[in-house]
Design an enzyme around this catalytic site. Structure first.
Site, PDB file in Angstrom:
ATOM      1  N   SER A 293      42.556  71.334  39.052  1.00  0.00           N
ATOM      2  CA  SER A 293      43.010  72.119  38.238  1.00  0.00           C
ATOM      3  C   SER A 293      44.170  72.169  38.012  1.00  0.00           C
ATOM      4  CB  SER A 293      42.174  73.476  37.194  1.00  0.00           C
ATOM      5  OG  SER A 293      41.150  72.890  36.571  1.00  0.00           O
TER       6      SER A 293
ATOM      7  N   THR B  55      24.242  68.385  35.612  1.00  0.00           N
ATOM      8  CA  THR B  55      23.937  69.045  36.693  1.00  0.00           C
ATOM      9  C   THR B  55      25.027  68.162  37.796  1.00  0.00           C
ATOM     10  OG1 THR B  55      22.439  67.310  36.981  1.00  0.00           O
ATOM     11  CG2 THR B  55      21.816  69.561  36.356  1.00  0.00           C
TER      12      THR B  55
ATOM     13  N   TYR C 279      39.434  80.209  29.477  1.00  0.00           N
ATOM     14  CA  TYR C 279      39.631  79.643  30.278  1.00  0.00           C
ATOM     15  C   TYR C 279      38.778  77.894  30.064  1.00  0.00           C
ATOM     16  CZ  TYR C 279      41.035  76.558  34.482  1.00  0.00           C
ATOM     17  OH  TYR C 279      41.605  75.560  35.504  1.00  0.00           O
TER      18      TYR C 279
ATOM     19  N   ASN D  76      39.369  73.272  30.294  1.00  0.00           N
ATOM     20  CA  ASN D  76      39.660  72.024  30.409  1.00  0.00           C
ATOM     21  C   ASN D  76      40.127  71.584  29.474  1.00  0.00           C
ATOM     22  OD1 ASN D  76      39.442  71.879  33.794  1.00  0.00           O
ATOM     23  ND2 ASN D  76      37.916  70.709  33.398  1.00  0.00           N
TER      24      ASN D  76
ATOM     25  N   GLY E  73      42.061  75.147  41.981  1.00  0.00           N
ATOM     26  CA  GLY E  73      41.568  73.969  41.422  1.00  0.00           C
ATOM     27  C   GLY E  73      40.151  73.315  42.267  1.00  0.00           C
TER      28      GLY E  73
END
Length: 391
Positions: A106, A167, A203, A205, A345
């Site tokens: 990230s 998973t 937060y 992605n 990240g």
């Protein structure tokens, strides 16, 4: 302040931002010796505030149950220190490459935010305008207008998108498959909003995946080409690139591993170095090096990449949202009265942290071969490195 108290405060400050919690410990061969170098610029008393002994101690005994390697760069106005420890791979046991490339996860968002803010400075994007204006037809009517700024600081209310499994075992089985970011966005928007835009901060992605689509729509070029032209090249990031659907890490790199429990209770270390990261895209598929990430933070904070009026967005946290810590591409945290701006990240096998004070008096870049990088919490190796570097 006592050492125990210092550790507790740092852990509380960074727990939302950093790496991983370990699994059971395997039996490792003798740790590879750490490699370090330092250069301190003398103060008026001829001293430096860098505790090089503590930094060296933080790298001792790698590999261990928490990490197979660690690459560290500490910088700032009062000195510089570089160190590496651990192994290139568990099979050979040879020393980790200090200049290795790794999956930066990230920290990609820092680059994405910089590109969007450049576009704002050029008048191609209005941070107060709804993203629906730039991407017409993408959002269902269930969504209220979401500003570009709300995507940058994670207050959009868009829910997370689908992945190739829930998973580790599921996603590992699909690690060479391609999940296009457009499908990730479509799956997120189909779920409807989590909350009204600007009311909370979550937060995810998905905010930066949508920003990747925005960049491509506005510029007419691929995200990777724009990020390379606008950020990587001006910052001198020669070892950094976006792999797309290529599962390999090009150039020198240390192997990454994930610790997995066997049925008999023992721990197996799976090599997770090769992995198709296409679904992470503008939110987290970048491959980089510690030297390049150090260059990024220096050029960015100095205003070389983003004009100063727009750069303020990277150091501004939404004031009306309780508990908000995220700005455009970064996260604010405070330790012993000192404010740092951080981005972490995590991809399987690799954990990364980039942090610095606004005036660049102290900078830290860490890449750890974390054995459970996607777990909640803080990787113990990352914690002790950060504690040594930031105290």
């Amino acid at each position: 302040m006592h050492t125990r108290r210092r550790t507790t405060v740092l852990a509380a400050s960074l727990v939302l931002a950093l790496g991983a919690v370990p699994l059971a410990a395997p039996a490792f061969a003798a740790p590879a010796p750490a490699q370090t170098s330092a250069s301190a610029s003398a103060s008026a008393k001829g001293t430096t505030s860098l505790d090089t002994a503590a930094l060296e101690a933080a790298l001792e005994n790698l590999p261990d149950k928490d990490a197979t390697s660690a690459l560290v760069r500490v910088g700032g106005t009062d000195g510089r220190w570089h160190g590496s420890a651990g192994v290139h791979d568990l099979a050979s046991g040879r020393a980790a490459d200090p200049d290795a490339r790794f999956r930066a996860g990230s920290t990609t968002k820092v680059v994405t935010a910089a590109v969007v803010l450049q576009l704002a400075a050029q008048g191609a994007v209005n941070l107060n305008a709804p993203v629906q204006h730039y991407l017409p037809g993408l959002f269902p009517r269930t969504f209220e207008p979401i500003t570009v700024r709300q995507l940058l600081n994670h207050t959009s209310g868009i829910q997370f998108g689908d992945s190739l499994g829930d998973t580790f075992e599921e996603v590992y089985a699909h690690r060479f498959d391609t999940l296009p970011p457009q499908k990730v966005v479509a799956s997120a928007l189909a779920k409807g909003p989590e909350f009204r835009p600007g009311r909370e901060q979550h937060y995810l992605n998905i905010n930066y995946t949508v920003l990747g689509l925005l960049i491509e729509k506005v510029t007419g070029h691929s995200y990777a080409s724009e990020a390379t032209r606008r950020v990587l090249r001006p910052a001198g990031m020669r070892d950094t690139y976006f792999p797309g659907t290529d599962p390999a890490i090009r150039g020198p790199h240390n192997r990454g591993y994930q610790a997995v429990k066997r049925a008999d209770g023992s721990t197996e270390f799976l090599d997770v170095t090769e992995w198709n990261q296409a679904d992470r895209w503008a939110a987290g598929d970048m491959i980089s090096s510690t030297a390049d990430l150090e260059r990024l933070v220096h050029h960015l904070f100095r205003g070389d990449l983003v004009p100063r009026p727009q750069l303020k967005e990277m150091f501004t946290v939404p004031s009306r949202i309780k508990g908000a810590t995220m700005s455009a591409g970064l996260q604010r945290f405070e330790f012993e009265g000192r404010v740092y701006w951080l981005k972490s990240g995590a991809r399987y096998g690799y954990g990364t942290v980039v942090t610095a004070t606004r005036d660049l008096s102290r900078t830290l870049v860490v890449s750890v071969g974390a054995t459970d990088a996607k777990s909640e919490g803080m990787n113990p190796v990352t914690e002790r490195i950060a504690r040594a570097a930031l105290k």
